[in-house]
Design an enzyme around this catalytic site. Structure first.
Site, PDB file in Angstrom:
ATOM      1  N   CYS A  54      31.699  34.444  44.396  1.00  0.00           N
ATOM      2  CA  CYS A  54      33.115  34.008  44.411  1.00  0.00           C
ATOM      3  C   CYS A  54      33.871  34.427  45.666  1.00  0.00           C
ATOM      4  O   CYS A  54      34.405  33.586  46.390  1.00  0.00           O
ATOM      5  CB  CYS A  54      33.866  34.574  43.205  1.00  0.00           C
ATOM      6  SG  CYS A  54      33.126  34.246  41.602  1.00  0.00           S
TER       7      CYS A  54
ATOM      8  N   HIS B  19      39.464  35.348  45.190  1.00  0.00           N
ATOM      9  CA  HIS B  19      38.680  35.991  44.136  1.00  0.00           C
ATOM     10  C   HIS B  19      39.526  36.587  43.013  1.00  0.00           C
ATOM     11  O   HIS B  19      40.609  37.117  43.237  1.00  0.00           O
ATOM     12  CB  HIS B  19      37.794  37.097  44.736  1.00  0.00           C
ATOM     13  CG  HIS B  19      37.034  37.841  43.679  1.00  0.00           C
ATOM     14  ND1 HIS B  19      37.361  39.116  43.277  1.00  0.00           N
ATOM     15  CD2 HIS B  19      35.995  37.442  42.903  1.00  0.00           C
ATOM     16  CE1 HIS B  19      36.535  39.478  42.314  1.00  0.00           C
ATOM     17  NE2 HIS B  19      35.705  38.484  42.067  1.00  0.00           N
TER      18      HIS B  19
HETATM   19 CA   LIG Z   1      32.485  31.901  41.196  1.00  0.00          CA
END
Ligand SMILES: [Ca+2]
Ligand SMILES: [Ca+2]
Length: 507
Positions: A74, A128
């Site tokens: 991510c 994130h």
């Molecule tokens: Ca992800």
């Protein structure tokens, strides 16, 4: 006496501002990103996935068949995509960091739109987030990217966590975990986000003095796979396939290629593998319904006539291929992402672009489509020529990297496979035909797969003498590609102490 100053004023206005941009004629952008979504979608040919709304988007735009993330995790992926730079130039190689800590003056994609006068809004996960822990907060966000942020949290975060099944009880974020919820769509985080997006679009349809950039980051199908149970019933557990032949397949894979495996996955039985796939697909269909609500609203408000729609994911995902689950591998399932770009009234609607493209290409593409100036050096290429003619070749390759051994990225999700604790990278080059991977410049292994004959990457050709010249040619191409991922200094920027770091607060 009254009329003269007025005419002079108008004349002055015309003389001074003859080329003032007609701000409200620039296209809007609806940027939709799903979390941990691979290409298990109807429009990508998945035989099981029920995704009518995303399929409908594909029919309205260009579907990129070979789109890849730069790093299948991510934080590194999202920082890379939203800065238009490879991870070696953002310095973000792990989660829970933001590029302001490494390259603070770089302008992000949404920031460039802000600076150009757009109304730029974020709903949910763009940079994130810890999922599910930071749902309902700003996560590891960059406040400079947005004019307005909206962070709903639904029953999946606030109520149902004690009921979630998990391979490691009590853990949900990095662990295979799922729950068929009795609550309706509208009470889940992604459902609340779709409602908030409808509200923002209503506002933008009434107040259209500025174009908008609405970034909508759905949390599903990221673990825990929590979705209303109606979506689970679309995928009967007993009919879910289980990947076979793992032991044989793994024999020719170098150890770092399997480095994302987690010990807890030893607990998986075939029944649990089927349940995981059912829950993952259910979460995809649930997210697809929320995409449909937002696009329907865009259509109803007649905003789609002047709105570019992007749909993608931050990286791919394994469902048991090669014995792997989740992300952080360099196989096709983990590196590849869905990418749909809908431009209004496109003559290429429904066409497919097969040339490999990268997430780093999105920033220059949207900037060109909206005539938004880019003040920083970017590392991708605009996809506009491909949008205009999907058979265009483009760069001809896409590069994905991952980190192994030691370091924070390893701690984030993967088993530490560097026995000596030394950190090293794997790089994987995808061309039209091949995937070629080098671990630690080849010292810890190489992989070569021929997609024309082996779309599931089962037979590693890297050590077969018949393929030595192809391997050597791809190795040269890979090393040249890796060079393009660094900043002009040649040094990856490091985290600078004292720079703003995101504060993670639980709701
Ligand atoms: Ca992800
Ligand atoms: Ca194999």
């Amino acid at each position: 006496m009254h009329r003269l100053p007025l005419s002079l004023g108008m004349l002055l206005l015309l003389v001074c501002c003859p080329i003032a941009p007609a701000a409200d004629s620039r296209p809007n952008v609806l940027f939709i990103i799903s979390d941990d979504l691979n290409n298990m979608l109807g429009c990508y040919g998945d035989p099981l996935a029920k995704t009518p709304n995303i399929d409908r988007l594909a029919a309205r735009g260009v579907r990129f068949d070979r789109a890849y993330c730069t790093f299948p995790l991510c934080g590194p992926s999202r920082n890379s995509m939203l800065t238009g730079l490879y991870p070696n130039s953002t310095g973000i190689l792990a989660n829970a960091q933001i590029f302001r800590q490494t390259i603070p003056t770089h302008r992000s994609l949404p920031q460039a739109f802000r600076n150009a006068g757009y109304f730029v809004t974020r709903i949910g996960k763009l940079y994130h987030y810890n999922v599910p822990r930071s749902i309902g907060t700003n996560g590891h966000d960059d406040p400079g990217s947005w004019e307005m942020e909206i962070n709903p949290a639904g029953v999946d975060r606030l109520v149902e966590e004690p009921q979630i099944y998990s391979l490691t009880p009590g853990q949900f974020g990095g662990t295979l975990s799922w729950f068929a919820s009795p609550e309706p769509d509208a009470k889940h985080t992604d459902g609340l986000m779709a409602s908030d997006a409808e509200w923002v679009l209503e506002r933008c349809s009434k107040q259209n003095d500025r174009p908008f950039f609405l970034a909508l980051g759905f949390f599903r199908p990221h673990t825990p796979y929590v979705a209303p149970k109606t979506y689970f019933s679309k995928y009967p557990r007993e009919s879910m396939p289980v990947v076979q032949g793992i032991d044989e397949d793994q024999k020719d894979i170098p150890a770092p290629g399997l480095g994302s495996y987690k010990r807890e996955q030893d607990k998986l039985t075939d029944e649990l593998r089927q349940e995981a796939r059912q829950a993952y697909l259910a979460s995809i269909s649930f997210m697809d319904s929320q995409v449909g609500r937002v696009v329907d609203t865009l259509d109803r408000l007649k905003l789609s006539e002047n709105t570019i729609i992007v749909f993608t994911s931050d990286h791919g995902y394994h469902m048991g291929e090669h014995g792997l689950w989740q992300k952080m591998s360099l196989f096709e399932e983990s590196a590849r992402v869905p990418l749909l770009i809908v431009t209004p009234n496109s003559k290429q609607a429904g066409q497919v672009a097969k040339t490999p493209v990268s997430h780093v290409d999105l920033y220059p593409t949207l900037a060109e489509l909206c005539q938004v100036p880019t003040q920083d050096a970017l590392q991708g290429e605009s996809l506009v020529p491909i949008l205009n003619a999907p058979e265009t070749k483009g760069r001809g390759w896409a590069l994905t990297q991952v980190m192994r051994g030691g370091g924070q990225a390893a701690a984030a999700v993967t088993t530490n496979v560097g026995a000596d604790g030394k950190r090293f990278f794997g790089y994987s080059l995808r061309t039209d035909r091949y995937r070629y991977t080098e671990w630690a410049e080849g010292e810890r292994g190489r992989e070569l797969y021929d997609h024309d004959k082996d779309p599931h990457e089962i037979r590693n050709l890297a050590n077969e003498s018949d393929f030595a010249s192809i391997r050597d040619e791809l190795s040269k191409q890979l090393q040249a590609a890796v060079k393009t991922t660094y900043p002009p200094s040649g040094e990856t920027p490091s985290l600078k102490p004292g720079l703003w770091a995101p504060d993670l607060t639980n709701p």
